[in-house]
Design a protein around this motif. Structure first.
Motif, mmCIF file in Angstrom:
data_model
loop_
_atom_site.group_PDB
_atom_site.id
_atom_site.type_symbol
_atom_site.label_atom_id
_atom_site.label_comp_id
_atom_site.label_asym_id
_atom_site.label_seq_id
_atom_site.Cartn_x
_atom_site.Cartn_y
_atom_site.Cartn_z
ATOM 1 N N ARG A 86 0.819 -1.207 0.000
ATOM 2 C CA ARG A 86 0.000 0.000 0.000
ATOM 3 C C ARG A 86 0.859 1.266 0.000
ATOM 4 N NH1 ARG A 86 -1.607 3.137 3.967
ATOM 5 N NH2 ARG A 86 -3.311 4.541 3.465
ATOM 6 N N SER A 87 1.958 1.256 0.712
ATOM 7 C CA SER A 87 2.770 2.478 0.797
ATOM 8 C C SER A 87 3.442 2.783 -0.549
ATOM 9 C CB SER A 87 3.823 2.346 1.896
ATOM 10 O OG SER A 87 4.697 1.270 1.613
ATOM 11 N N LYS A 88 3.770 1.748 -1.307
ATOM 12 C CA LYS A 88 4.419 1.965 -2.608
ATOM 13 C C LYS A 88 3.392 1.970 -3.744
ATOM 14 C CE LYS A 88 8.656 -0.406 -1.252
ATOM 15 N NZ LYS A 88 9.443 -1.636 -1.414
ATOM 16 N N SER A 89 2.140 1.634 -3.446
ATOM 17 C CA SER A 89 1.099 1.500 -4.490
ATOM 18 C C SER A 89 1.557 0.552 -5.592
ATOM 19 C CB SER A 89 0.750 2.868 -5.103
ATOM 20 O OG SER A 89 0.165 3.705 -4.154
ATOM 21 N N THR A 90 1.970 -0.635 -5.182
ATOM 22 C CA THR A 90 2.327 -1.649 -6.181
ATOM 23 C C THR A 90 1.580 -2.939 -5.866
ATOM 24 O OG1 THR A 90 4.216 -2.381 -4.855
ATOM 25 C CG2 THR A 90 4.667 -0.767 -6.592
ATOM 26 N N TYR A 91 1.234 -3.648 -6.928
ATOM 27 C CA TYR A 91 0.620 -4.972 -6.781
ATOM 28 C C TYR A 91 1.285 -5.861 -7.805
ATOM 29 C CZ TYR A 91 -2.989 -8.633 -6.463
ATOM 30 O OH TYR A 91 -3.656 -9.823 -6.295
ATOM 31 N N GLU A 92 2.073 -6.840 -7.330
ATOM 32 C CA GLU A 92 2.843 -7.710 -8.217
ATOM 33 C C GLU A 92 2.316 -9.131 -8.097
ATOM 34 O OE1 GLU A 92 6.933 -5.288 -7.066
ATOM 35 O OE2 GLU A 92 6.826 -7.444 -6.778
ATOM 36 N N LEU A 93 2.218 -9.789 -9.239
ATOM 37 C CA LEU A 93 1.762 -11.174 -9.247
ATOM 38 C C LEU A 93 2.702 -12.009 -10.097
ATOM 39 C CD1 LEU A 93 -0.932 -9.146 -9.928
ATOM 40 C CD2 LEU A 93 -2.074 -11.245 -9.284
ATOM 41 N N GLN A 94 2.862 -13.257 -9.700
ATOM 42 C CA GLN A 94 3.682 -14.199 -10.451
ATOM 43 C C GLN A 94 2.949 -15.533 -10.424
ATOM 44 O OE1 GLN A 94 8.128 -14.431 -9.893
ATOM 45 N NE2 GLN A 94 7.552 -16.328 -8.903
ATOM 46 N N SER A 95 2.759 -16.131 -11.596
ATOM 47 C CA SER A 95 2.037 -17.399 -11.613
ATOM 48 C C SER A 95 2.728 -18.399 -12.515
ATOM 49 C CB SER A 95 0.588 -17.191 -12.061
ATOM 50 O OG SER A 95 0.553 -16.696 -13.373
ATOM 51 N N LYS A 96 2.442 -19.669 -12.266
ATOM 52 C CA LYS A 96 3.073 -20.761 -13.002
ATOM 53 C C LYS A 96 2.104 -21.933 -13.033
ATOM 54 C CE LYS A 96 6.960 -23.921 -12.466
ATOM 55 N NZ LYS A 96 8.093 -24.296 -11.622
ATOM 56 N N ASN A 97 2.084 -22.656 -14.141
ATOM 57 C CA ASN A 97 1.193 -23.821 -14.205
ATOM 58 C C ASN A 97 1.755 -24.958 -13.365
ATOM 59 O OD1 ASN A 97 3.255 -23.912 -16.399
ATOM 60 N ND2 ASN A 97 2.427 -25.968 -16.702
ATOM 61 N N LEU A 98 0.834 -25.701 -12.752
ATOM 62 C CA LEU A 98 1.211 -26.896 -12.003
ATOM 63 C C LEU A 98 0.961 -28.146 -12.850
ATOM 64 C CD1 LEU A 98 -0.430 -25.925 -8.603
ATOM 65 C CD2 LEU A 98 2.013 -26.002 -9.082
ATOM 66 N N THR A 99 -0.084 -28.071 -13.698
ATOM 67 C CA THR A 99 -0.455 -29.211 -14.529
ATOM 68 C C THR A 99 0.501 -29.315 -15.711
ATOM 69 O OG1 THR A 99 -2.728 -28.655 -13.962
ATOM 70 C CG2 THR A 99 -2.413 -30.285 -15.695
ATOM 71 N N HIS A 107 5.021 -19.263 -17.488
ATOM 72 C CA HIS A 107 5.292 -18.418 -16.323
ATOM 73 C C HIS A 107 4.881 -16.988 -16.660
ATOM 74 C CE1 HIS A 107 7.804 -16.033 -13.547
ATOM 75 N NE2 HIS A 107 7.511 -17.004 -12.742
ATOM 76 N N GLU A 108 4.140 -16.350 -15.734
ATOM 77 C CA GLU A 108 3.649 -15.003 -16.017
ATOM 78 C C GLU A 108 3.934 -14.070 -14.848
ATOM 79 O OE1 GLU A 108 -0.337 -13.300 -17.999
ATOM 80 O OE2 GLU A 108 -0.699 -14.312 -16.102
ATOM 81 N N ARG A 109 4.319 -12.848 -15.173
ATOM 82 C CA ARG A 109 4.480 -11.796 -14.171
ATOM 83 C C ARG A 109 3.563 -10.647 -14.544
ATOM 84 N NH1 ARG A 109 9.462 -10.868 -11.104
ATOM 85 N NH2 ARG A 109 8.828 -8.692 -11.137
ATOM 86 N N MET A 110 2.933 -10.045 -13.523
ATOM 87 C CA MET A 110 2.122 -8.855 -13.770
ATOM 88 C C MET A 110 2.424 -7.832 -12.695
ATOM 89 S SD MET A 110 -1.501 -10.728 -14.582
ATOM 90 C CE MET A 110 -2.434 -9.288 -14.996
ATOM 91 N N GLU A 111 2.367 -6.571 -13.067
ATOM 92 C CA GLU A 111 2.579 -5.533 -12.073
ATOM 93 C C GLU A 111 1.623 -4.374 -12.343
ATOM 94 O OE1 GLU A 111 6.518 -3.901 -11.945
ATOM 95 O OE2 GLU A 111 6.038 -2.596 -10.241
ATOM 96 N N TYR A 112 0.879 -3.978 -11.312
ATOM 97 C CA TYR A 112 -0.022 -2.825 -11.394
ATOM 98 C C TYR A 112 0.586 -1.696 -10.564
ATOM 99 C CZ TYR A 112 -3.737 -6.194 -12.759
ATOM 100 O OH TYR A 112 -4.492 -7.150 -13.392
ATOM 101 N N PHE A 113 0.677 -0.500 -11.158
ATOM 102 C CA PHE A 113 1.209 0.642 -10.407
ATOM 103 C C PHE A 113 0.624 1.920 -10.996
ATOM 104 C CE2 PHE A 113 4.189 1.767 -13.806
ATOM 105 C CZ PHE A 113 4.383 0.546 -14.440
ATOM 106 N N PRO A 114 0.542 3.000 -10.201
ATOM 107 C CA PRO A 114 -0.049 4.245 -10.705
ATOM 108 C C PRO A 114 0.758 4.796 -11.883
ATOM 109 C CG PRO A 114 0.145 4.312 -8.322
ATOM 110 C CD PRO A 114 0.907 3.107 -8.779
ATOM 111 N N HIS A 115 0.068 5.399 -12.828
ATOM 112 C CA HIS A 115 0.745 6.044 -13.962
ATOM 113 C C HIS A 115 1.655 7.144 -13.415
ATOM 114 C CE1 HIS A 115 1.391 8.303 -17.622
ATOM 115 N NE2 HIS A 115 0.869 7.303 -18.302
ATOM 116 N N PRO A 116 2.909 7.188 -13.829
ATOM 117 C CA PRO A 116 3.855 8.161 -13.240
ATOM 118 C C PRO A 116 3.427 9.623 -13.424
ATOM 119 C CG PRO A 116 5.019 6.520 -14.549
ATOM 120 C CD PRO A 116 3.556 6.290 -14.784
#
Lengths: 216, 76
Positions: A86-99, A107-116
Protein backbone atom coordinates in the motif's frame (compact mmCIF):
# COMPACT_ATOMS: atom_id res chain seq x y z
CA UNK A 1 12.08 -20.69 -24.44
CA UNK A 2 9.89 -17.90 -25.85
CA UNK A 3 8.80 -14.63 -24.27
CA UNK A 4 6.03 -12.08 -24.65
CA UNK A 5 5.38 -8.78 -22.94
CA UNK A 6 2.74 -6.08 -22.97
CA UNK A 7 1.86 -2.79 -21.30
CA UNK A 8 -1.60 -1.35 -20.77
CA UNK A 9 -3.11 1.72 -19.10
CA UNK A 10 -6.39 1.52 -17.17
CA UNK A 11 -8.35 4.79 -16.98
CA UNK A 12 -8.90 4.19 -13.27
CA UNK A 13 -6.91 4.97 -10.11
CA UNK A 14 -4.74 2.24 -8.62
CA UNK A 15 -7.04 1.66 -5.61
CA UNK A 16 -9.99 0.86 -7.91
CA UNK A 17 -7.88 -1.44 -10.06
CA UNK A 18 -6.52 -3.51 -7.18
CA UNK A 19 -9.99 -3.84 -5.62
CA UNK A 20 -11.05 -5.38 -8.93
CA UNK A 21 -7.91 -7.51 -9.22
CA UNK A 22 -8.64 -9.31 -5.93
CA UNK A 23 -12.16 -10.17 -7.09
CA UNK A 24 -11.48 -10.54 -10.81
CA UNK A 25 -13.17 -13.92 -11.11
CA UNK A 26 -15.79 -14.79 -12.10
CA UNK A 27 -16.34 -12.44 -15.02
CA UNK A 28 -17.95 -13.09 -18.41
CA UNK A 29 -14.73 -12.29 -20.34
CA UNK A 30 -12.78 -15.11 -18.66
CA UNK A 31 -15.17 -18.08 -18.59
CA UNK A 32 -12.28 -20.54 -18.67
CA UNK A 33 -11.42 -19.80 -15.03
CA UNK A 34 -13.48 -22.26 -13.02
CA UNK A 35 -12.18 -21.94 -9.49
CA UNK A 36 -10.04 -19.74 -7.26
CA UNK A 37 -8.92 -20.50 -3.72
CA UNK A 38 -6.64 -18.65 -1.32
CA UNK A 39 -4.10 -21.13 -0.04
CA UNK A 40 -2.25 -18.66 2.13
CA UNK A 41 -2.43 -14.97 2.96
CA UNK A 42 -0.55 -12.76 5.37
CA UNK A 43 -1.28 -9.13 6.18
CA UNK A 44 1.56 -7.06 7.62
CA UNK A 45 0.91 -3.96 9.74
CA UNK A 46 3.32 -2.04 7.47
CA UNK A 47 0.65 -2.29 4.80
CA UNK A 48 1.54 -5.30 2.68
CA UNK A 49 -0.58 -8.30 1.74
CA UNK A 50 1.11 -11.48 0.51
CA UNK A 51 -1.18 -14.06 -1.03
CA UNK A 52 -0.83 -17.51 -2.51
CA UNK A 53 -3.77 -18.63 -4.65
CA UNK A 54 -4.65 -21.76 -6.55
CA UNK A 55 -6.58 -21.27 -9.79
CA UNK A 56 -8.39 -23.96 -11.75
CA UNK A 57 -9.04 -23.32 -15.41
CA UNK A 58 -10.20 -25.19 -18.47
CA UNK A 59 -7.20 -26.28 -20.41
CA UNK A 60 -6.13 -23.01 -22.01
CA UNK A 61 -4.03 -24.30 -24.90
CA UNK A 62 -5.29 -24.17 -28.46
CA UNK A 63 -6.81 -27.52 -29.42
CA UNK A 64 -3.89 -28.39 -31.70
CA UNK A 65 -1.39 -27.93 -28.90
CA UNK A 66 -3.60 -29.75 -26.41
CA UNK A 67 -3.86 -32.79 -28.72
CA UNK A 68 -0.12 -32.86 -29.35
CA UNK A 69 0.49 -32.88 -25.62
CA UNK A 70 -2.26 -35.44 -25.01
CA UNK A 71 -3.84 -33.03 -22.59
CA UNK A 72 -7.41 -32.49 -23.85
CA UNK A 73 -9.21 -33.61 -20.76
CA UNK A 74 -7.13 -32.09 -18.04
CA UNK A 75 -8.15 -29.13 -15.98
CA UNK A 76 -5.23 -26.78 -15.50
CA UNK A 77 -4.10 -25.78 -12.05
CA UNK A 78 -2.11 -22.59 -11.65
CA UNK A 79 -0.19 -21.40 -8.61
CA UNK A 80 -0.18 -17.62 -8.15
CA UNK A 81 1.87 -15.62 -5.65
CA UNK A 82 1.19 -11.92 -5.17
CA UNK A 83 2.34 -9.02 -3.05
CA UNK A 84 0.49 -5.76 -2.58
CA UNK A 85 2.30 -2.85 -0.98
CA UNK A 86 0.00 0.00 0.00
CA UNK A 87 2.77 2.48 0.80
CA UNK A 88 4.42 1.97 -2.61
CA UNK A 89 1.10 1.50 -4.49
CA UNK A 90 2.33 -1.65 -6.18
CA UNK A 91 0.62 -4.97 -6.78
CA UNK A 92 2.84 -7.71 -8.22
CA UNK A 93 1.76 -11.17 -9.25
CA UNK A 94 3.68 -14.20 -10.45
CA UNK A 95 2.04 -17.40 -11.61
CA UNK A 96 3.07 -20.76 -13.00
CA UNK A 97 1.19 -23.82 -14.21
CA UNK A 98 1.21 -26.90 -12.00
CA UNK A 99 -0.46 -29.21 -14.53
CA UNK A 100 1.78 -30.80 -17.19
CA UNK A 101 4.75 -28.98 -15.72
CA UNK A 102 7.08 -31.67 -17.08
CA UNK A 103 6.00 -30.87 -20.66
CA UNK A 104 5.09 -27.18 -20.66
CA UNK A 105 6.06 -24.36 -18.32
CA UNK A 106 4.10 -21.12 -18.63
CA UNK A 107 5.29 -18.42 -16.32
CA UNK A 108 3.65 -15.00 -16.02
CA UNK A 109 4.48 -11.80 -14.17
CA UNK A 110 2.12 -8.85 -13.77
CA UNK A 111 2.58 -5.53 -12.07
CA UNK A 112 -0.02 -2.83 -11.39
CA UNK A 113 1.21 0.64 -10.41
CA UNK A 114 -0.05 4.25 -10.71
CA UNK A 115 0.75 6.04 -13.96
CA UNK A 116 3.86 8.16 -13.24
CA UNK A 117 2.31 11.31 -14.77
CA UNK A 118 -1.36 10.81 -13.94
CA UNK A 119 -2.49 9.15 -10.70
CA UNK A 120 -6.04 8.86 -12.00
CA UNK A 121 -4.67 6.07 -14.24
CA UNK A 122 -2.99 2.75 -13.57
CA UNK A 123 -0.30 0.97 -15.57
CA UNK A 124 -0.20 -2.78 -16.06
CA UNK A 125 3.00 -4.49 -17.20
CA UNK A 126 2.77 -8.13 -18.19
CA UNK A 127 5.48 -10.59 -19.13
CA UNK A 128 5.10 -14.25 -20.00
CA UNK A 129 7.57 -16.96 -20.83
CA UNK A 130 6.83 -20.40 -22.19
CA UNK A 131 9.07 -23.42 -22.46
CA UNK A 132 7.95 -26.62 -24.14
CA UNK A 133 9.90 -29.80 -23.41
CA UNK A 134 8.63 -31.87 -26.32
CA UNK A 135 11.28 -32.93 -28.86
CA UNK A 136 10.86 -31.54 -32.40
CA UNK A 137 7.69 -29.66 -31.49
CA UNK A 138 8.95 -27.15 -28.95
CA UNK A 139 9.43 -24.27 -31.44
CA UNK A 140 6.01 -24.77 -33.03
CA UNK A 141 4.13 -25.17 -29.74
CA UNK A 142 5.88 -22.22 -28.12
CA UNK A 143 4.90 -19.97 -31.06
CA UNK A 144 1.30 -21.20 -30.77
CA UNK A 145 1.20 -20.45 -27.07
CA UNK A 146 2.78 -17.01 -27.48
CA UNK A 147 0.07 -16.11 -30.04
CA UNK A 148 -2.52 -17.00 -27.42
CA UNK A 149 -1.04 -14.72 -24.77
CA UNK A 150 -2.18 -11.47 -26.44
CA UNK A 151 -5.74 -12.79 -26.87
CA UNK A 152 -5.86 -13.91 -23.25
CA UNK A 153 -4.34 -10.65 -22.04
CA UNK A 154 -7.11 -8.70 -23.78
CA UNK A 155 -9.75 -10.95 -22.20
CA UNK A 156 -8.13 -10.35 -18.82
CA UNK A 157 -8.19 -6.55 -19.26
CA UNK A 158 -11.81 -6.60 -20.42
CA UNK A 159 -12.64 -8.75 -17.42
CA UNK A 160 -11.05 -6.19 -15.11
CA UNK A 161 -13.11 -3.37 -16.69
CA UNK A 162 -16.28 -5.41 -16.20
CA UNK A 163 -15.47 -6.05 -12.53
CA UNK A 164 -14.68 -2.36 -11.96
CA UNK A 165 -18.07 -1.40 -13.42
CA UNK A 166 -19.79 -3.87 -11.05
CA UNK A 167 -17.91 -2.46 -8.07
CA UNK A 168 -18.96 1.10 -9.01
CA UNK A 169 -22.61 -0.04 -9.13
CA UNK A 170 -22.29 -1.68 -5.71
CA UNK A 171 -20.65 1.42 -4.24
CA UNK A 172 -23.47 3.64 -5.58
CA UNK A 173 -26.11 1.27 -4.27
CA UNK A 174 -24.45 1.10 -0.85
CA UNK A 175 -24.21 4.90 -0.73
CA UNK A 176 -27.95 5.25 -1.46
CA UNK A 177 -28.78 2.66 1.21
CA UNK A 178 -26.64 4.45 3.78
CA UNK A 179 -28.14 7.85 2.97
CA UNK A 180 -31.67 6.39 3.20
CA UNK A 181 -30.84 4.79 6.52
CA UNK A 182 -29.45 8.11 7.85
CA UNK A 183 -32.61 9.96 6.78
CA UNK A 184 -34.87 7.35 8.43
CA UNK A 185 -32.87 7.58 11.65
CA UNK A 186 -33.17 11.38 11.66
CA UNK A 187 -36.94 11.19 11.04
CA UNK A 188 -37.36 8.59 13.79
CA UNK A 189 -35.49 10.80 16.27
CA UNK A 190 -37.58 13.84 15.26
CA UNK A 191 -40.89 11.97 15.61
CA UNK A 192 -39.92 10.57 19.02
CA UNK A 193 -39.04 14.05 20.25
CA UNK A 194 -42.28 15.53 18.95
CA UNK A 195 -44.32 12.64 20.41
CA UNK A 196 -42.67 13.26 23.81
CA UNK A 197 -43.41 17.02 23.59
CA UNK A 198 -47.04 16.25 22.69
CA UNK A 199 -47.39 13.84 25.62
CA UNK A 200 -46.04 16.44 28.04
CA UNK A 201 -48.45 19.06 26.68
CA UNK A 202 -51.39 16.66 27.01
CA UNK A 203 -50.40 15.71 30.58
CA UNK A 204 -50.15 19.36 31.52
CA UNK A 205 -53.57 20.11 29.97
CA UNK A 206 -55.28 17.25 31.83
CA UNK A 207 -53.76 18.29 35.18
CA UNK A 208 -55.01 21.86 34.70
CA UNK A 209 -58.48 20.62 33.67
CA UNK A 210 -58.73 18.34 36.71
CA UNK A 211 -57.62 21.20 39.01
CA UNK A 212 -60.34 23.52 37.57
CA UNK A 213 -63.14 20.96 37.89
CA UNK A 214 -62.30 19.48 41.33
CA UNK A 215 -65.06 19.92 43.96
CA UNK A 216 -64.55 22.64 46.56
CA UNK B 1 -16.60 -18.17 -8.08
CA UNK B 2 -16.19 -21.81 -7.16
CA UNK B 3 -13.80 -23.31 -4.71
CA UNK B 4 -11.72 -26.32 -5.72
CA UNK B 5 -13.93 -28.36 -3.41
CA UNK B 6 -17.69 -27.97 -2.82
CA UNK B 7 -17.01 -28.54 0.88
CA UNK B 8 -15.06 -25.29 1.03
CA UNK B 9 -17.54 -23.22 -0.99
CA UNK B 10 -19.46 -21.66 1.88
CA UNK B 11 -16.29 -20.98 3.85
CA UNK B 12 -14.74 -19.38 0.76
CA UNK B 13 -17.75 -17.12 0.15
CA UNK B 14 -17.80 -15.91 3.76
CA UNK B 15 -14.06 -15.24 3.76
CA UNK B 16 -14.06 -13.53 0.33
CA UNK B 17 -16.93 -11.24 1.36
CA UNK B 18 -15.09 -10.29 4.56
CA UNK B 19 -11.76 -9.71 2.79
CA UNK B 20 -13.19 -7.62 -0.09
CA UNK B 21 -15.13 -5.38 2.32
CA UNK B 22 -12.19 -5.00 4.72
CA UNK B 23 -9.73 -4.36 1.88
CA UNK B 24 -11.74 -1.47 0.40
CA UNK B 25 -13.18 0.05 3.61
CA UNK B 26 -10.23 -0.40 5.98
CA UNK B 27 -6.92 -1.50 4.43
CA UNK B 28 -6.86 0.97 1.52
CA UNK B 29 -7.72 3.77 3.99
CA UNK B 30 -4.80 2.96 6.26
CA UNK B 31 -6.27 0.52 8.79
CA UNK B 32 -4.04 -2.50 8.12
CA UNK B 33 -5.18 -4.73 11.01
CA UNK B 34 -6.49 -7.98 9.51
CA UNK B 35 -10.13 -8.44 10.54
CA UNK B 36 -10.78 -11.64 8.61
CA UNK B 37 -8.09 -13.93 9.99
CA UNK B 38 -10.59 -16.05 11.97
CA UNK B 39 -12.66 -16.80 8.89
CA UNK B 40 -9.48 -17.41 6.88
CA UNK B 41 -8.08 -20.03 9.24
CA UNK B 42 -11.16 -22.22 8.91
CA UNK B 43 -11.31 -21.75 5.13
CA UNK B 44 -7.57 -22.42 4.74
CA UNK B 45 -7.78 -25.75 6.59
CA UNK B 46 -10.50 -26.84 4.18
CA UNK B 47 -8.48 -25.75 1.13
CA UNK B 48 -5.30 -27.51 2.26
CA UNK B 49 -7.24 -30.73 2.76
CA UNK B 50 -8.80 -30.34 -0.69
CA UNK B 51 -5.38 -29.80 -2.29
CA UNK B 52 -4.15 -33.06 -0.74
CA UNK B 53 -7.32 -34.94 -1.69
CA UNK B 54 -6.99 -33.75 -5.30
CA UNK B 55 -3.30 -34.70 -5.23
CA UNK B 56 -2.27 -31.29 -6.58
CA UNK B 57 1.46 -30.87 -6.43
CA UNK B 58 1.43 -27.43 -4.81
CA UNK B 59 5.13 -27.43 -4.16
CA UNK B 60 5.19 -23.85 -2.93
CA UNK B 61 2.55 -24.60 -0.33
CA UNK B 62 4.59 -23.49 2.62
CA UNK B 63 7.23 -21.32 1.05
CA UNK B 64 7.18 -17.64 0.01
CA UNK B 65 8.25 -16.83 -3.55
CA UNK B 66 8.10 -13.09 -4.21
CA UNK B 67 11.08 -11.34 -2.65
CA UNK B 68 13.13 -14.54 -2.43
CA UNK B 69 15.60 -16.16 -4.82
CA UNK B 70 12.71 -18.28 -6.11
CA UNK B 71 11.16 -15.16 -7.68
CA UNK B 72 11.54 -15.22 -11.45
CA UNK B 73 13.29 -12.17 -12.88
CA UNK B 74 12.55 -10.32 -16.12
CA UNK B 75 13.50 -12.42 -19.14
CA UNK B 76 16.69 -11.09 -20.70
Amino acid sequence: MSSWSSEHIFEHPWEDVVRAAYRKYPNPCNPAVKGVDVVNRSVCPQGTIQSHRLLSTEFPLPEVAARLLGANDHAMHISEHSKLDRSKSTYELQSKNLTLGHLVTVHERMEYFPHPQDRSKTCLKQQSTVKVNVPFLSGYLERLLIENFEKNAMKGRNGMEWVMDRIKEEDSSNKVKQESSDILTQLETKFKREAEDLKQSMDSFFHKTQANTSPL
Amino acid sequence: MNSISPECQELKEKYDACFNKWFSEKFLKGNTKDECSGLFEVYQECVKKAVKDHKIDLWELEKPVLGTDKEKKDPS
